[in-house]
Each structure stands twice: as C-alpha cells, then as structure tokens.
Design an enzyme around this catalytic site. Structure first.
Site, PDB file in Angstrom:
ATOM      1  N   ARG A   1      46.793  42.194  42.879  1.00  0.00           N
ATOM      2  CA  ARG A   1      46.261  41.954  41.534  1.00  0.00           C
ATOM      3  C   ARG A   1      45.666  43.253  41.017  1.00  0.00           C
ATOM      4  O   ARG A   1      45.011  43.965  41.761  1.00  0.00           O
ATOM      5  CB  ARG A   1      45.143  40.903  41.621  1.00  0.00           C
TER       6      ARG A   1
ATOM      7  N   ARG B   1      32.981  43.163  39.438  1.00  0.00           N
ATOM      8  CA  ARG B   1      33.076  41.688  39.429  1.00  0.00           C
ATOM      9  C   ARG B   1      31.942  41.083  40.244  1.00  0.00           C
ATOM     10  O   ARG B   1      31.398  40.034  39.885  1.00  0.00           O
ATOM     11  CB  ARG B   1      34.449  41.248  39.987  1.00  0.00           C
TER      12      ARG B   1
ATOM     13  N   LYS C   1      37.768  30.528  46.912  1.00  0.00           N
ATOM     14  CA  LYS C   1      37.799  29.381  45.984  1.00  0.00           C
ATOM     15  C   LYS C   1      39.213  28.790  45.922  1.00  0.00           C
ATOM     16  O   LYS C   1      39.382  27.577  45.972  1.00  0.00           O
ATOM     17  CB  LYS C   1      37.323  29.790  44.576  1.00  0.00           C
TER      18      LYS C   1
ATOM     19  N   ARG D   1      31.187  30.098  34.785  1.00  0.00           N
ATOM     20  CA  ARG D   1      30.753  31.408  35.258  1.00  0.00           C
ATOM     21  C   ARG D   1      29.519  31.885  34.492  1.00  0.00           C
ATOM     22  O   ARG D   1      28.990  32.958  34.777  1.00  0.00           O
ATOM     23  CB  ARG D   1      31.883  32.416  35.064  1.00  0.00           C
TER      24      ARG D   1
ATOM     25  N   ARG E   1      44.030  41.902  49.990  1.00  0.00           N
ATOM     26  CA  ARG E   1      44.681  40.713  49.440  1.00  0.00           C
ATOM     27  C   ARG E   1      45.876  41.093  48.550  1.00  0.00           C
ATOM     28  O   ARG E   1      45.836  42.089  47.853  1.00  0.00           O
ATOM     29  CB  ARG E   1      43.612  39.982  48.614  1.00  0.00           C
TER      30      ARG E   1
END
Ligand code: AMP
Length: 219
Positions: free
Chosen positions: A164, A175, A16, A91, A130
């Site tokens: 993160r 998630r 995104k 969401r 990531r």
C-alpha cells in the site's frame, strides 16, 4: 432478531482486517472497511477519489462529512440487514456521535466496541512487511504470511500484489500520531456507555482470537 454490530478500533497494523475476517466467518455479516472503501474510490478514479488521495497519502484523516455520507450509504444496503463489522470507523469523536444517529435510524442498540491493543513498535514492523492484493484486499506479510504460490493471491488468484502506498515509514508514523491524537475521546465516549472491550493483538493465535470474539459478541 437483534443485529450483530461490532466496531473495531485500533492503530494501523493492529489487525482490524484480520479480526474482521474472523467475525465475518463466525456470524456471516459484512466487513465494512472505510479504508478499503476510500481506496476503491481512488482506484476507480472517481471525483471523490481525487479529493481524498492526498489525505491518505499523507496519513491524515478524510473529512468527517465525506466519511459519514459514505458510511450511511453502505449501512443502508440490504447486505447489512443482519448487522456488520466496522473496521476503521469511527476515527473521530464526531464520527462516533454520527454513528449514534445511524444506530437510532437503524434500530441498533446491541453493538460492541472492540479495542485492539498493540504497541507502536510492533505495528510499524508489521506494516513495513505488509503487502496486499490490490484486487481483493487480502493482506500478506513478507516474514510471517506469504501466499501459497509466490506472487499470487490465495483468495482471488490475482497477481496484483503490492505494498500500500501509505505503508511506508514516514506515513505510518503520521498515521500513528493521528490515531493517538483522536482515539482517547472516542474510547472515553464508549466507556461511558459501557460498550468497550479490550483485546490485545500482539501475539494471539487465530483460535484464541475466535474464542475471545465469540465471548465479546455473544455477551
Ligand atoms: P485504513 O485502511 O483503515 O488504515 O485507512 C487508510 C486511510 O484512509 C487512513 O489513514 C485515512 O487517511 C483514511 N480513513 C480510513 N477510514 C477513515 C475514517 N473513518 N475517517 C477518516 N479517514 C479515514
């Protein structure tokens, strides 16, 4: 002139932020990431930050009432006057319904909902590799996209690169569960309005994404 408004919907790790950056460069409109907004609250140790930290750490959603208020404030800002890209909102179906009210208040009719589609296995792999710049939010990948100088952000030159805290397997799995539980009614909602465009993001090139995004947004 009509505002340009794009909503990006997709699981964590579907790109995104990456697609938002492309749209931002194409149309010169701001990228509003609700995740970044929340992380900013936590970083700045605000009273809201203390309330939401635990939710984010466990992969659950922050309450609609908090999100709706934060978003409305952001959309009212002058920089959103030409339009904006929403990354990570709505969401929940309640957020999608709230967004309709915001759109009415701001005279927005011509918005596009872009669903980014990619399998869970691919996103887990991506997210576990990531890391991000804690200063400006630029995203890197240990395997496929490291900064030019190791440990230094290409964009803002900060050395504050880190994973993160919610990009760990247990939280990523939660998630994904949260995403799959919530997304169906949202997609159905936009299907009824004929607003949904589907874009696979598992192996395209930036050039190819650019073409697809231009076509969708100019449609
Ligand atoms: P993201 O950066 O979009 O992956 O979001 C990180 C986390 O922030 C999510 O796992 C949620 O806990 C929270 N979050 C972001 N956007 C929303 C939203 N629109 N509604 C509720 N929680 C959100």
């Amino acid at each position: 002139m009509d505002k340009i408004v794009a909503l990006l919907i997709g699981p964590p790790g579907s790109g995104k932020g990456f697609q938002a950056k492309i749209i931002q460069e194409l149309f010169n409109i701001p990228h509003i990431s609700t995740g970044d907004m929340l992380r900013e609250e936590i970083k700045n140790k605000t009273s809201l930050g203390a309330i939401i930290e635990e939710k984010i750490a466990s992969g659950k959603l922050v309450e609609d009432s908090i999100m709706n208020k934060l978003l409305e404030e952001k959309i009212k800002k002058p920089e959103s006057i030409k339009g904006f890209i929403l990354d990570g909102y709505p969401r929940t179906l309640a957020q999608a319904i709230n967004l309709d009210y915001i759109f009415v208040n701001h005279n927005i009719t011509n918005y596009k909902v872009i669903e980014l589609v990619v399998g869970d296995k691919v996103v887990i792999e991506r997210i576990l590799n990531r890391y991000t710049c804690l200063n400006c939010g630029s995203v890197y990948n240990k395997i496929s996209n490291n900064p030019q100088v190791e440990g230094v952000c290409d964009n803002c030159k900060s050395k504050n690169l880190s994973k993160r805290s919610d990009d760990v397997l247990e939280v990523v799995e939660q998630r994904l569960v949260t995403y799959h539980n919530q997304v169906k009614p949202i997609l159905e909602y936009y299907d009824k309005k004929n607003k949904r465009y589907v874009m696979p993001t598992d192996q395209g090139t930036e050039e190819n994404y650019k073409k697809q995004l231009l076509k969708i947004i100019n449609n």
